[in-house]
Write an enzyme that holds these catalytic residues in place. Sequence first.
Site, PDB file in Angstrom:
ATOM      1  N   THR A   2     -14.656  -2.645   1.210  1.00  0.00           N
ATOM      2  CA  THR A   2     -15.112  -1.248   1.367  1.00  0.00           C
ATOM      3  C   THR A   2     -14.080  -0.275   0.804  1.00  0.00           C
ATOM      4  O   THR A   2     -14.443   0.775   0.268  1.00  0.00           O
ATOM      5  CB  THR A   2     -15.420  -0.888   2.838  1.00  0.00           C
ATOM      6  OG1 THR A   2     -14.229  -0.990   3.616  1.00  0.00           O
ATOM      7  CG2 THR A   2     -16.500  -1.786   3.415  1.00  0.00           C
ATOM      8  N   ASN A   3     -12.801  -0.612   0.897  1.00  0.00           N
ATOM      9  CA  ASN A   3     -11.780   0.245   0.253  1.00  0.00           C
ATOM     10  C   ASN A   3     -11.936   0.216  -1.257  1.00  0.00           C
ATOM     11  O   ASN A   3     -11.823   1.247  -1.918  1.00  0.00           O
ATOM     12  CB  ASN A   3     -10.368  -0.207   0.643  1.00  0.00           C
ATOM     13  CG  ASN A   3      -9.940   0.374   1.964  1.00  0.00           C
ATOM     14  OD1 ASN A   3      -9.632   1.550   2.066  1.00  0.00           O
ATOM     15  ND2 ASN A   3      -9.957  -0.454   3.002  1.00  0.00           N
TER      16      ASN A   3
ATOM     17  N   HIS B 244      -2.666  -0.426   4.964  1.00  0.00           N
ATOM     18  CA  HIS B 244      -2.486  -1.173   6.209  1.00  0.00           C
ATOM     19  C   HIS B 244      -3.179  -0.438   7.360  1.00  0.00           C
ATOM     20  O   HIS B 244      -3.041   0.778   7.494  1.00  0.00           O
ATOM     21  CB  HIS B 244      -0.988  -1.340   6.508  1.00  0.00           C
ATOM     22  CG  HIS B 244      -0.762  -2.126   7.752  1.00  0.00           C
ATOM     23  ND1 HIS B 244      -0.955  -3.489   7.803  1.00  0.00           N
ATOM     24  CD2 HIS B 244      -0.432  -1.734   9.013  1.00  0.00           C
ATOM     25  CE1 HIS B 244      -0.733  -3.909   9.038  1.00  0.00           C
ATOM     26  NE2 HIS B 244      -0.416  -2.861   9.786  1.00  0.00           N
TER      27      HIS B 244
ATOM     28  N   ASN C 203      -0.327  -0.970  -1.099  1.00  0.00           N
ATOM     29  CA  ASN C 203      -1.132  -1.675  -0.088  1.00  0.00           C
ATOM     30  C   ASN C 203      -1.649  -0.664   0.926  1.00  0.00           C
ATOM     31  O   ASN C 203      -1.015   0.368   1.156  1.00  0.00           O
ATOM     32  CB  ASN C 203      -0.263  -2.721   0.619  1.00  0.00           C
ATOM     33  CG  ASN C 203      -1.038  -3.512   1.660  1.00  0.00           C
ATOM     34  OD1 ASN C 203      -2.185  -3.867   1.440  1.00  0.00           O
ATOM     35  ND2 ASN C 203      -0.425  -3.763   2.811  1.00  0.00           N
TER      36      ASN C 203
ATOM     37  N   MET D 266      -5.396 -10.434   1.736  1.00  0.00           N
ATOM     38  CA  MET D 266      -4.799 -10.945   2.969  1.00  0.00           C
ATOM     39  C   MET D 266      -3.711 -11.991   2.735  1.00  0.00           C
ATOM     40  O   MET D 266      -3.480 -12.842   3.583  1.00  0.00           O
ATOM     41  CB  MET D 266      -5.893 -11.504   3.885  1.00  0.00           C
ATOM     42  CG  MET D 266      -6.977 -10.502   4.233  1.00  0.00           C
ATOM     43  SD  MET D 266      -6.329  -8.963   4.936  1.00  0.00           S
ATOM     44  CE  MET D 266      -6.053  -9.475   6.623  1.00  0.00           C
TER      45      MET D 266
ATOM     46  N   LEU E 164       2.718 -11.492  -0.600  1.00  0.00           N
ATOM     47  CA  LEU E 164       3.227 -11.791  -1.941  1.00  0.00           C
ATOM     48  C   LEU E 164       4.724 -12.054  -1.859  1.00  0.00           C
ATOM     49  O   LEU E 164       5.436 -11.373  -1.120  1.00  0.00           O
ATOM     50  CB  LEU E 164       2.954 -10.608  -2.868  1.00  0.00           C
ATOM     51  CG  LEU E 164       1.455 -10.345  -3.095  1.00  0.00           C
ATOM     52  CD1 LEU E 164       1.238  -8.971  -3.737  1.00  0.00           C
ATOM     53  CD2 LEU E 164       0.830 -11.449  -3.942  1.00  0.00           C
TER      54      LEU E 164
HETATM   55  C1  GRF Z   1      -8.750  -2.755   5.822  1.00  0.00           C
HETATM   56  O1  GRF Z   1      -8.769  -2.401   7.180  1.00  0.00           O
HETATM   57  C2  GRF Z   1      -7.350  -2.695   5.277  1.00  0.00           C
HETATM   58  O2  GRF Z   1      -6.547  -1.723   5.877  1.00  0.00           O
HETATM   59  C3  GRF Z   1      -6.815  -4.079   5.593  1.00  0.00           C
HETATM   60  O3  GRF Z   1      -7.915  -4.935   5.407  1.00  0.00           O
HETATM   61  C4  GRF Z   1      -9.131  -4.217   5.590  1.00  0.00           C
HETATM   62  C5  GRF Z   1      -9.933  -4.408   4.347  1.00  0.00           C
HETATM   63  O4  GRF Z   1     -11.232  -3.920   4.446  1.00  0.00           O
HETATM   64  N1  GRF Z   1      -5.662  -4.380   4.789  1.00  0.00           N
HETATM   65  P1  GRF Z   1     -12.148  -3.826   3.173  1.00  0.00           P
HETATM   66  O5  GRF Z   1     -12.199  -5.219   2.543  1.00  0.00           O
HETATM   67  O6  GRF Z   1     -11.573  -2.820   2.234  1.00  0.00           O
HETATM   68  O7  GRF Z   1     -13.500  -3.420   3.698  1.00  0.00           O
END
Ligand code: GRF
Length: 266
Positions: A16-17, A159, A157, A135, A138
């Site tokens: 989603t990001n 978080h 990144n 996830m 690195l």
């Molecule tokens: C997000 O909450 C981000 O902060 C974390 O993993 C999640 C990823 O969500 N690192 P998406 O795949 O972007 O929906």
Amino acid sequence: MAHKIRVGALISGGGTNLQAIIDAGRSGKMDADIVFVGSDNPDAYGLQRARNSGISTFVVDYRQAIRSFKENLDRWQLPADFQLDEIRANQAIWPRSTDPEKVDAFLRGRAVAESMLLEAMRPYSFDLLVLAGFMRNLTPYFIDRVNVDRTRPRIMNIHPALLPAFPGTDGYGDTFRYGCKVGGCTVHFVDYGEDSGPIIGQRAFPIREDDTLDAVRRRGLEQEWQLYPECIQLFAEGRLKTVRTTHELPGGTIFERTVVNVLPKR
Ligand code: GRF
């Protein structure tokens, strides 16, 4: 139109990001285009999102690569430029076991997977690499090969917590279970540690008595979708400067840290 930077993205999941970043680029909110999306997980739905937007994708199946490396140690070639001593000296995230042999095997396995990632990224030139729900930690092997100019970090990144609180894989869960009254998200440059790099931007939101973890997660993600494109835009505008700061604490202890200064808009 302003010059657009080229951004590569690594993901592991729903993306989603990634979607928020693609949309911000396409709608002109951000002077950046995503030029590739890579994943360690072949089933990541974010890969589909990238394909739907006509963005090139690749997969480096970490689980398979690491398993195959462990099973066929003699068959695998370590990358020619892999220097175990150098990586060990800089490595700041350790596997659960402290057994030196296991640690070295961990670093070797990661280097093999990371060299596959670097190889998959090689066809693309990019200004910035964003981790968007990637996830995997690195190691210095990968980080040093992307950050060729050590004074200009270029891996970001996001978080799901207000760092430095709650690094690790479950930021919203940790925030919620701790009983925090405020949650948040952080965008930072990646350094050798776990979610420990210089902070670029943060957003916070209230946590109410009757909130569930799901509600906290939803509220947090909505903030992430705003924050990440904003931080990428700051990078595109050349406004992120990393500086080494030193403070003397009462008692004479010296506190040193690399931080990000956000320069004013020109
Ligand atoms: C997000 O909450 C981000 O902060 C974390 O993993 C999640 C990823 O969500 N690192 P998406 O795949 O972007 O929906």
